[in-house]
Design a protein around this motif. Structure first.
Motif, PDB file in Angstrom:
ATOM      1  N   LEU A 680       0.822  -1.206   0.000  1.00  0.00           N
ATOM      2  CA  LEU A 680       0.000   0.000   0.000  1.00  0.00           C
ATOM      3  C   LEU A 680       0.858   1.259   0.000  1.00  0.00           C
ATOM      4  O   LEU A 680       0.537   2.251  -0.667  1.00  0.00           O
ATOM      5  CB  LEU A 680      -0.932  -0.004   1.211  1.00  0.00           C
ATOM      6  N   LEU A 683       2.040   1.738  -3.454  1.00  0.00           N
ATOM      7  CA  LEU A 683       0.990   2.238  -4.336  1.00  0.00           C
ATOM      8  C   LEU A 683       0.759   3.733  -4.168  1.00  0.00           C
ATOM      9  O   LEU A 683       0.269   4.397  -5.070  1.00  0.00           O
ATOM     10  CB  LEU A 683      -0.318   1.486  -4.075  1.00  0.00           C
ATOM     11  N   GLN A 696     -11.051  -1.271 -10.840  1.00  0.00           N
ATOM     12  CA  GLN A 696     -11.168  -1.635  -9.422  1.00  0.00           C
ATOM     13  C   GLN A 696     -12.575  -1.228  -8.993  1.00  0.00           C
ATOM     14  O   GLN A 696     -12.865  -0.047  -8.831  1.00  0.00           O
ATOM     15  CB  GLN A 696     -10.117  -0.909  -8.569  1.00  0.00           C
ATOM     16  N   GLY A 726      -7.742  -7.963  -9.364  1.00  0.00           N
ATOM     17  CA  GLY A 726      -7.950  -6.585  -8.940  1.00  0.00           C
ATOM     18  C   GLY A 726      -8.815  -6.471  -7.702  1.00  0.00           C
ATOM     19  O   GLY A 726      -9.177  -7.451  -7.049  1.00  0.00           O
ATOM     20  N   LEU A 727      -9.174  -5.233  -7.390  1.00  0.00           N
ATOM     21  CA  LEU A 727      -9.933  -4.933  -6.179  1.00  0.00           C
ATOM     22  C   LEU A 727     -11.421  -4.939  -6.475  1.00  0.00           C
ATOM     23  O   LEU A 727     -11.863  -4.410  -7.490  1.00  0.00           O
ATOM     24  CB  LEU A 727      -9.504  -3.564  -5.629  1.00  0.00           C
ATOM     25  N   GLY A 785     -11.896   1.560   0.077  1.00  0.00           N
ATOM     26  CA  GLY A 785     -10.486   1.293  -0.195  1.00  0.00           C
ATOM     27  C   GLY A 785      -9.583   1.826   0.895  1.00  0.00           C
ATOM     28  O   GLY A 785     -10.029   2.373   1.910  1.00  0.00           O
ATOM     29  N   LEU A 789      -4.832   1.570  -2.724  1.00  0.00           N
ATOM     30  CA  LEU A 789      -5.715   0.491  -3.180  1.00  0.00           C
ATOM     31  C   LEU A 789      -7.158   0.966  -3.042  1.00  0.00           C
ATOM     32  O   LEU A 789      -7.846   0.637  -2.076  1.00  0.00           O
ATOM     33  CB  LEU A 789      -5.470  -0.776  -2.364  1.00  0.00           C
ATOM     34  N   GLN A 790      -7.587   1.769  -3.999  1.00  0.00           N
ATOM     35  CA  GLN A 790      -8.924   2.328  -3.983  1.00  0.00           C
ATOM     36  C   GLN A 790      -9.630   2.010  -5.282  1.00  0.00           C
ATOM     37  O   GLN A 790      -9.001   1.715  -6.302  1.00  0.00           O
ATOM     38  CB  GLN A 790      -8.866   3.846  -3.772  1.00  0.00           C
TER      39      GLN A 790
END
Length: 1139
Positions: A680, A683, A696, A726-727, A785, A789-790
């Motif tokens: 994170l 990122l 995402q 992915g998220l 998120g 990571l959103q």
């Protein structure tokens, strides 16, 4: 011993849960008279603990007196310190299965016996069991051969590496074992609680297999001692010649091994107590045998034993076929030939034809045990590796050789090498002799002070055994002749056990002692392995093994013992101790490797609970031990190592996929948190490159009153779009306050998680409780998120009943959602008719995904079909791209440019350019705009009651539908509506019904056909005077061809007293409606049969006064289409032509 109580609860007297004062005084006065029968649990296996939320704590115990009245309301979850300390003082954790065994014994005869507290100390509880498990068959049967083949130097290195590996593992194990109470299960418990159920189950089963194969190895060692040294005449299979001796020996091992295994399994089944009673006898045999070896070494320094060996040239002869080591012998005055002569010559006469090598070389006799003072150590210092079938030769002896290529007769009485030897093979054969270091940790429940005894006893035992092994390597090389050392089965010394020839007072001490010690080790393996399997089975982490957690009434693992015997039989059928030893070496090395890994991970993560009493450890030592174990695995046998790792990997993935969820506070979770934190933070360094961009998703779903997802097709689409990559955040909003609706939110989360698991959506779930839906959705969009990571894309369903809402908050929420995603630079995907989208089990065998590319939005329209076609649902659908050409555009050049662009994007699709020339605005468009603006004014100017408003809206809707069909009869057809996603919508009606609500006084239009999204399902109460006309599917088809009722727009004008002059309409709305109508006509013409239509979603008006008109534009744009996805880009490029 801890006591178990049942406490009678006091009935509550009111809503606050307070009890009656009289009953409270009574209970406080006589609290100890409430003790009764044993408390019964809920049947779920849990780790016993005296702490908060434990099932063993006295939940009903009150806070006596008034000093603790402030904490009365917390008594159910927070025990008093006094009861906590009492529970800790009485806390016991007995080995797996022993509790049931004790209860069964104590209940015999109808009277209970007090259970004695564990009294075993370091020496009896850890040190001696470790010695018994470490010393084994390899020391007596193979160590002399290893020294003879590898030499003293390489053997010393081999022993040192293996002992260092176990010592480093013991240090790591001591740290883990002293970090709290370790129940039975030993390494399995430590690894599973430190690295999680996946690693624990995989390594635990590998350790179980290693222990089982160790039992097979000990049984094979027992049979080898029995047939080779004790009773050779018991052999069932006899070899006709020397070349068949090895095969006959293997068959004998299989037969007798199976019989011995059956007997041992029967003994273990009848009662483990008999095995435990003889354990001390077996240990005594081991210690006595080792002492006899050292005594023999000391004696050999001044009085070597007489074990002559016979050499022909430099070749070693086997003593089985002759007695005198000479070619000729004197009997009186006559020279006669010996039995040795007859073995090499055609007859016993002097003129017989003899073997050429026998004729050329002399026969000599030397001492096989020259003694420690002979200086033999120099000759045995270096290695002498052999290939299979070669003769064991003494280095430095004169010999007249034969021509190269001359074959050797296998029937001659030479000592042959039975296998090709090399260093790595010897490591695999030797390593099982240093295993068994977990014996102390397995007995932690029987120790007086486990946290002190386990480290001390285990490390002392390893130090003792290491010293014995290292000294044995040097002493064997210094006392025993090299050819005798390389003679694996002692053929040159009359078939005696080689190490026995060195022992004092007699070789039989070693033979008998090693026989009983290997028997005892085999019984211990058959006793320990089923209990380890039972512990794994009872944890429930491997579903198909749960049957092996059951057993007899006293807890004995009957089924596990049966499986262990079957697996052990596989090792016995291999029949070669040298082949079985590397197999169990792999499993033990893997187990030790993960023990070191567990200690290193816990140390590096510095978790608050990592507080071992054993202080002499460091993560570098654990890492070194782990590396050494991994290296030894591949040194022993690289293919066995790969097979063992494959087995562990398969077990790991199986537990991960099908195993029970366990939360043991393992280190892998902490490692995952550390890795996630690092990722994170990485990122956060910047936004992802276009090549790394992927959607995402934040999926907004609605739940009903039972907290079930209304439209699970949204999650099916998510799974198809994401393919597990992915998220994905699935969010929902509940109206209310957090304090009042927290249980409903938890149920909603559980329901969403179950659906996500069923649809195979990998992601997270988040349910927000807010005072209104509008703020809740805004909170999800803003706070979803973590760090970098959103989500970058929002997926939501179209609010299909937006016209029927009494407060019209539904479409306002939707438009605000569009505005917020635009402001946040998020992409937006809106699915219309979401209930018609395919589920994951469905398959489209043909069809197309049509993309209507009106404006460039960063490439989202190109990327989404590409991602969908990776899923098996859409895989056979082809991709078609339509773009619109205006009057001044060159449509031919546009098609060429678009084809080239798709080629560079590596996307395969059909391209078509749709020409839309300037045309006059049709009367249909004007009337559509008129009805839209009239509806807006009605809602703003008239303050009607709820039922009246429903009637007016319905009337306007019916009139507009009739006029639409008059203006455009070609598009008049009945379409069945399907429920769609909408935030806060009411319960949907069945899909096969179209329900219209009419007032008696309002003009009825039975033939009007609602378009998708216009199904007027009302919410709330309906006036009793209203008439419900329900059209089933059959009636709808029957009514399809009927013409519309002659209702003119004059009725609307008269009713509302308004003058709908077309020239007074808002020209901006007219132009937008014209665009929507023309585009819809083109899309319906080209993509009516498409499986999915994707098109650009227009942005909402900047002036909020026209929001309701925006919804109407979108309705018109998507009329008469089954599956539609409106796409709005996030303001950045998401696809690139570059690599």
């Amino acid at each position: 011993m801890s006591r178990r109580f049942t406490v009678t609860s006091l009935p509550p007297a009111g809503p606050a849960g307070t009890s009656d004062p009289e009953s409270r005084r009574h209970s406080a006065a006589e609290p100890r008279h409430l003790l009764g029968e044993d408390a019964k649990g809920d049947g779920n296996p849990k780790e016993s603990s005296p702490f908060i939320n434990s099932t063993d704590t006295e939940k009903g115990k009150e806070y006596d007196g008034k000093n603790m009245a402030l904490f009365e309301e917390e008594m159910d979850t927070s025990p008093m310190v006094s009861s906590l300390l009492s529970g800790l003082a009485n806390y016991t954790n007995l080995p797996q299965g022993s509790r049931e065994h004790e209860e069964a014994e104590n209940n015999e005869g109808g009277k209970k016996k007090p259970v004695q507290a564990p009294r075993m100390g370091t020496f009896m509880g850890v040190y001696l069991p470790c010695l018994q498990n470490i010393f084994g068959v390899i020391l007596f049967l193979r160590l002399t051969w290893v020294v003879g083949i590898a030499g003293i130097m390489e053997s010393f290195c081999m022993v040192f590496i293996c002992c260092s590996c176990t010592m480093l593992t013991a240090i790591s194990m001591s740290a883990i074992a002293t970090n709290g109470v370790v129940p039975a299960g030993g390494s399995y418990y430590m690894i599973s609680r430190s690295l999680g159920p996946e690693f624990g189950g995989a390594v635990g089963l590998c350790f179980y297999l290693g222990t089982t194969f160790a039992g097979a190895m000990y049984i094979l060692g027992t049979i080898e001692i029995l047939l080779a040294y004790l009773f050779p005449a018991m052999a069932i299979f006899k070899a006709e010649d020397a070349s068949g001796e090895a095969a006959a020996m293997l068959n004998n091992m299989r037969v007798y091994g199976t019989c011995v295994l059956t007997c041992m399994a029967t003994v273990v089944f009848v009662g483990v107590k008999y095995v435990n009673k003889f354990a001390l006898v077996f240990l005594g045999c081991v210690i006595l045998s080792i002492l006899a070896i050292y005594a023999g070494v000391i004696k050999s320094a001044f009085d070597p034993p007489n074990f002559p060996i016979c050499l022909l040239g430099n070749r070693t002869l086997s003593r089985h076929g002759f007695d005198v080591c000479a070619k000729l012998a004197w009997e009186g005055n006559e020279t006669v030939t010996t039995r040795l002569w007859g073995l090499f010559c055609s007859s016993r006469f002097l003129n017989a034809t003899c073997d050429e090598y026998f004729t050329r070389n002399n026969v000599t006799e030397i001492q096989g045990i020259p003694g420690a003072a002979s200086g033999l150590i120099k000759e045995n210092l270096w290695s002498s590796y052999l290939t299979k079938g070669v003769i064991v030769e003494k280095q430095g002896m004169p010999s007249v050789g034969l021509a190269d290529g001359t074959p050797v007769d296998m029937d001659h009485p030479y000592v042959f090498s039975d296998m090709t030897s090399y260093f790595t093979l010897l490591v695999g054969i030797y390593f099982p002799s240093v295993t068994g270091i977990m014996a102390g940790s397995n007995r932690s429940g029987d120790l007086r002070d486990a946290q002190k005894s386990i480290p001390t006893g285990t490390i002392l035992a390893i130090a003792t055994t290491s010293a014995v092994y290292i000294s044995s390597v040097v002493l064997f090389g210094a006392c025993i002749e090299g050819v005798v050392l390389r003679d694996k089965f002692g053929e040159a010394v009359n078939g005696n056990l080689v190490v026995g020839t060195l022992a004092w007072p007699s070789p039989w001490v070693i033979v008998i002692g090693s026989f009983f010690s290997t028997c005892g080790a085999g019984l211990q393996s058959l006793t320990g392995a089923p209990r380890l399997l039972q512990a794994i089975s009872r944890d429930g982490i491997v579903p198909f093994l749960q049957v092996f957690g059951h057993g007899k009434a006293n807890g004995e693992p009957t089924w596990a013992l049966l499986l262990t015997a079957c697996i052990c039989e596989i090792g016995i059928l291999i029949a070669s101790l040298d082949e079985v030893a590397p197999i169990l070496s792999m499993f033990f090395l893997m187990c030790y490797m993960f023990v070191n890994l567990a200690c290193a991970v816990q140390t590096l993560l510095r978790t608050p609970n990592w507080r071992p009493r054993f202080r002499y450890y460091h993560w570098t030592l654990s890492f070194l031990g782990m590396s050494l174990c991994l290296a030894l695995m591949f040194i022993c046998s690289w293919y066995y190592a790969l097979v063992a790792m494959l087995i562990a990997g398969l077990i790991y993935k199986y537990i991960e996929y099908r195993g029970a969820e366990k939360e043991w506070g393992d280190g892998i979770r902490g490692l995952s948190l550390s890795a996630a934190r690092y990722a994170l933070l990485r990122l956060e360094e910047g936004p992802p490159h276009t090549k790394n961009w992927r959607p995402q998703l934040l999926v907004l779903v609605r739940v009903d009153q039972d907290q079930n997802v209304v439209h699970p097709q949204l999650l099916s689409l998510t799974s198809q779009l994401k393919a597990g990559k992915g998220l994905t955040i699935v969010g929902s909003v509940l109206e209310g306050t957090f304090l009042d609706h927290h249980p409903q939110a938890q149920r909603a989360e559980e329901s969403i998680r179950r659906l996500m698991e069923a649809e195979k959506v990998k992601g997270f779930c988040q349910v927000v409780i807010s005072s209104n839906l509008r703020d809740g959705v805004s909170h999800l969009i803003q706070s979803g998120g973590l760090g970098g990571l959103q989500h970058n894309t929002v997926l939501v369903g179209w609010p299909r009943n937006w016209r029927q809402k009494e407060d019209h908050q539904t479409w306002r929420n939707f438009i605000e959602l569009v505005r917020e995603t635009t402001a946040g630079h998020l992409a937006l995907l809106v699915t219309k008719n979401v209930a018609m989208f395919p589920g994951n089990p469905e398959r489209f065998s043909e069809g197309s995904i049509d993309v209507w590319w009106i404006v460039h939005d960063g490439g989202m329209l190109m990327l989404l079909p590409f991602l969908l076609r990776h899923h098996k649902v859409w895989r056979k659908c082809k991709m078609r791209i339509f773009t619109v050409a205006q009057m001044d555009d060159n449509s031919i050049q546009m098609k060429k440019d678009l084809t080239t662009f798709l080629y560079h994007l590596r996307i395969t699709a059909e391209v078509e350019v749709v020409e839309m020339h300037e045309s006059d605005i049709s009367a249909y468009t004007y009337e559509k705009t008129l009805v839209m603006e009239q509806r807006s004014q009605i809602l703003k100017q008239m303050h009607l009651t709820k039922n009246e408003r429903e009637r007016e809206i319905q009337s306007i809707t019916d009139e507009s539908r009739g006029s639409i069909r008059r203006k455009n009869p070609a598009n008049t057809r009945l379409r069945l509506n399907v429920p769609e996603e909408t935030a806060g919508d009411s319960e949907e009606k069945p899909e096969e019904e179209v329900q219209l609500i009419h007032d008696k006084s309002a003009p009825s239009c039975p033939s009007s056909s609602p378009s998708p999204g216009e199904e007027p399902e009302g919410e709330g109460e309906v006036d009793p005077e209203n008439v419900h006309l329900t059209w089933t599917k059959d009636k709808s088809v029957a009514e399809k061809n009927k013409g519309p009722s002659p209702v003119s727009s004059e009725g609307i004008k008269d009713f509302f007293s308004m003058k709908p002059e077309w020239e007074n309409l808002n020209q901006s709305n007219v132009r937008r409606m014209h665009t929507a109508v023309r585009l819809n006509e083109a899309i319906v013409k080209k993509s009516r049969d498409a499986k999915l239509v994707l098109l650009n979603m227009p942005g909402p008006p900047r002036n909020r006064n026209g929001d309701e008109n925006y919804m109407e534009f979108l309705e018109v744009l998507t009329e008469h289409l089954d599956r539609v996805m409106l796409v709005r880009g996030g303001g950045r490029e998401v696809i690139t032509i570059y690599s």
